[in-house]
Design a protein around this motif. Sequence first.
Motif, PDB file in Angstrom:
ATOM      1  N   LEU A   1      -2.872   9.204  -1.755  1.00 47.73           N
ATOM      2  CA  LEU A   1      -3.918   9.765  -0.903  1.00 47.73           C
ATOM      3  C   LEU A   1      -3.409  11.001  -0.171  1.00 47.73           C
ATOM      4  O   LEU A   1      -4.102  12.029  -0.101  1.00 47.73           O
ATOM      5  CB  LEU A   1      -4.390   8.712   0.102  1.00 47.73           C
ATOM      6  CG  LEU A   1      -5.438   9.185   1.114  1.00 47.73           C
ATOM      7  CD1 LEU A   1      -6.701   9.660   0.416  1.00 47.73           C
ATOM      8  CD2 LEU A   1      -5.755   8.072   2.121  1.00 47.73           C
TER       9      LEU A   1
ATOM     10  N   LEU B   1      -7.288   2.435  -1.869  1.00 45.29           N
ATOM     11  CA  LEU B   1      -7.791   2.847  -3.172  1.00 45.29           C
ATOM     12  C   LEU B   1      -9.186   3.467  -3.115  1.00 45.29           C
ATOM     13  O   LEU B   1      -9.425   4.495  -3.771  1.00 45.29           O
ATOM     14  CB  LEU B   1      -7.783   1.640  -4.117  1.00 45.29           C
ATOM     15  CG  LEU B   1      -8.341   1.886  -5.514  1.00 45.29           C
ATOM     16  CD1 LEU B   1      -7.447   2.841  -6.294  1.00 45.29           C
ATOM     17  CD2 LEU B   1      -8.519   0.570  -6.262  1.00 45.29           C
TER      18      LEU B   1
ATOM     19  N   ILE C   1      -9.080   7.104  -2.308  1.00 47.85           N
ATOM     20  CA  ILE C   1      -8.573   7.901  -3.427  1.00 47.85           C
ATOM     21  C   ILE C   1      -9.690   8.163  -4.432  1.00 47.85           C
ATOM     22  O   ILE C   1      -9.899   9.302  -4.881  1.00 47.85           O
ATOM     23  CB  ILE C   1      -7.394   7.169  -4.095  1.00 47.85           C
ATOM     24  CG1 ILE C   1      -6.214   7.083  -3.131  1.00 47.85           C
ATOM     25  CG2 ILE C   1      -6.986   7.859  -5.397  1.00 47.85           C
ATOM     26  CD1 ILE C   1      -5.102   6.160  -3.598  1.00 47.85           C
TER      27      ILE C   1
ATOM     28  N   CYS D   1      -8.376  -2.935  -7.139  1.00 48.10           N
ATOM     29  CA  CYS D   1      -7.496  -3.295  -8.244  1.00 48.10           C
ATOM     30  C   CYS D   1      -7.530  -4.807  -8.380  1.00 48.10           C
ATOM     31  O   CYS D   1      -7.428  -5.520  -7.384  1.00 48.10           O
ATOM     32  CB  CYS D   1      -6.054  -2.845  -7.978  1.00 48.10           C
ATOM     33  SG  CYS D   1      -5.719  -1.157  -8.460  1.00 48.10           S
TER      34      CYS D   1
ATOM     35  N   LEU E   1      -0.195   1.469 -11.027  1.00 47.84           N
ATOM     36  CA  LEU E   1      -1.323   2.047 -10.310  1.00 47.84           C
ATOM     37  C   LEU E   1      -2.407   2.509 -11.276  1.00 47.84           C
ATOM     38  O   LEU E   1      -2.117   2.868 -12.420  1.00 47.84           O
ATOM     39  CB  LEU E   1      -0.858   3.249  -9.486  1.00 47.84           C
ATOM     40  CG  LEU E   1      -0.183   2.973  -8.149  1.00 47.84           C
ATOM     41  CD1 LEU E   1       0.306   4.263  -7.543  1.00 47.84           C
ATOM     42  CD2 LEU E   1      -1.129   2.265  -7.197  1.00 47.84           C
TER      43      LEU E   1
ATOM     44  N   GLU F   1      -0.247   3.858  -2.786  1.00 48.84           N
ATOM     45  CA  GLU F   1      -1.588   4.398  -2.553  1.00 48.84           C
ATOM     46  C   GLU F   1      -1.582   5.382  -1.379  1.00 48.84           C
ATOM     47  O   GLU F   1      -2.276   6.407  -1.420  1.00 48.84           O
ATOM     48  CB  GLU F   1      -2.573   3.259  -2.274  1.00 48.84           C
ATOM     49  CG  GLU F   1      -3.000   2.483  -3.494  1.00 48.84           C
ATOM     50  CD  GLU F   1      -2.036   1.365  -3.855  1.00 48.84           C
ATOM     51  OE1 GLU F   1      -2.309   0.630  -4.804  1.00 48.84           O
ATOM     52  OE2 GLU F   1      -0.987   1.235  -3.175  1.00 48.84           O
ATOM     53  N   ARG F   2      -0.800   5.077  -0.357  1.00 49.54           N
ATOM     54  CA  ARG F   2      -0.688   5.999   0.775  1.00 49.54           C
ATOM     55  C   ARG F   2      -0.171   7.356   0.308  1.00 49.54           C
ATOM     56  O   ARG F   2      -0.707   8.410   0.672  1.00 49.54           O
ATOM     57  CB  ARG F   2       0.255   5.417   1.833  1.00 49.54           C
ATOM     58  CG  ARG F   2       0.634   6.402   2.916  1.00 49.54           C
ATOM     59  CD  ARG F   2       1.823   5.939   3.736  1.00 49.54           C
ATOM     60  NE  ARG F   2       2.329   7.003   4.585  1.00 49.54           N
ATOM     61  CZ  ARG F   2       3.389   6.888   5.366  1.00 49.54           C
ATOM     62  NH1 ARG F   2       4.065   5.750   5.413  1.00 49.54           N
ATOM     63  NH2 ARG F   2       3.781   7.909   6.112  1.00 49.54           N
TER      64      ARG F   2
ATOM     65  N   PRO G   1       0.763  -1.253   0.000  1.00 47.67           N
ATOM     66  CA  PRO G   1       0.000   0.000   0.000  1.00 47.67           C
ATOM     67  C   PRO G   1       0.792   1.302   0.000  1.00 47.67           C
ATOM     68  O   PRO G   1       0.193   2.370   0.085  1.00 47.67           O
ATOM     69  CB  PRO G   1      -0.802  -0.107   1.302  1.00 47.67           C
ATOM     70  CG  PRO G   1       0.101  -0.858   2.221  1.00 47.67           C
ATOM     71  CD  PRO G   1       0.829  -1.858   1.344  1.00 47.67           C
TER      72      PRO G   1
ATOM     73  N   GLY H   1      -3.119  -2.325  -0.654  1.00 45.60           N
ATOM     74  CA  GLY H   1      -3.440  -1.094  -1.358  1.00 45.60           C
ATOM     75  C   GLY H   1      -4.916  -0.969  -1.670  1.00 45.60           C
ATOM     76  O   GLY H   1      -5.442   0.146  -1.787  1.00 45.60           O
ATOM     77  N   ASN H   2      -5.613  -2.106  -1.794  1.00 40.25           N
ATOM     78  CA  ASN H   2      -7.053  -2.063  -2.055  1.00 40.25           C
ATOM     79  C   ASN H   2      -7.842  -1.505  -0.886  1.00 40.25           C
ATOM     80  O   ASN H   2      -9.019  -1.180  -1.032  1.00 40.25           O
ATOM     81  CB  ASN H   2      -7.558  -3.462  -2.411  1.00 40.25           C
ATOM     82  CG  ASN H   2      -7.391  -3.762  -3.894  1.00 40.25           C
ATOM     83  OD1 ASN H   2      -7.329  -2.857  -4.713  1.00 40.25           O
ATOM     84  ND2 ASN H   2      -7.300  -5.031  -4.236  1.00 40.25           N
TER      85      ASN H   2
END
Length: 348
Positions: A34, A110, A113, A63, A74, A30-31, A27, A106-107
């Motif tokens: 965000l 997400l 985001i 994803c 991504l 994604e962090r 993740p 990461g999901n």
Amino acid sequence: MILISHDMCAALAEGVAILGSGGGGEPSLERLLLHDLLSRGYQVGMIILEELPDDVYVVPVACMGAPMVTFEKLPTFSQVAALSALIQEQAAGRPLVIMAAEIGGGNGILPLIIAALLDVPVLDADLMGRAFPEIPMVVPSLFGRIPSPFYIVGTDGSALLTADSAARIEEIARGICVSLGSAALVATYCMDGATARSQVVSGTVSLALQIGNACITARAQGEDSIVQVLRSTAGREYARGVIVSIDHTLENGFLMGRVTIAGDDDTVVIFKNEYVAIERAGKIVATTPDIILVLDEQTGAAISTEALAHGIRVVVAALQAPALWRTPQGLALVGPQVFGIQAVYQDI
């Protein structure tokens, strides 16, 4: 409604990595995304299940693909826009609420985001309470629902799928995902607010934040963050040692393999995107649906399947799965036999 702040990003990333059981995608990217959106004035409001109106259109997103690929690929803003257009056509004017299809990795970040980009709320819930590798491995399947319509968007194509079974959607979507480079943005099991109250795992974003904050606080105070997490989540430690062997392959869009940890007894952790079993001295000692973890011994951070590396000192542990997965119906969908593990599930 709770506004997600910059200060929450680090704790959220730590928590979703642990709940991912090695999957859902590492993740960190994604962090950062965000955090960047929040820095530029975007906002994300999180609502709890009890605040959810009956008539909203709840959209679980994720994803899809192999973690090793999705970490490097991504979703783009154009993918989010394309997915939004497909969803809004189906929503028919109803207000949207975004939710994680799986809280792991990461999901788990997400959806925040996407919610920020679309300026809609995110729900403090998901469909699994962790991460699983296949589309039907969600709570709505226990209620006989199928993921139709199913939205899938890649960088160079998109589709709206319908079928008469979850297995058929999985087969079609997996083939499309592989053709899109084993990385795509999807939305599935969309539902109204009234349905969501019985077919989601509530409070999982909050749980990820709680776990992440426990890790960060323990580390800052010089305590063993692994011990703190296991104490707070009905978890159990199984082994400590050094990664000495990693055997993996990409099969039909899944990252499959085994990692061997040398310690008091050689320990093998088996994975299919997520960790699915722990074997010690030739005996299976823990299995899915419990949340199996490989943690960095020094930092306590979760190590995803695509980030495994030789020579790292690790702790192998497991957290208890949400109760619904430990029922006969849940085990029939996500228990060890489903993954080819010849063992009887036992609570940790």
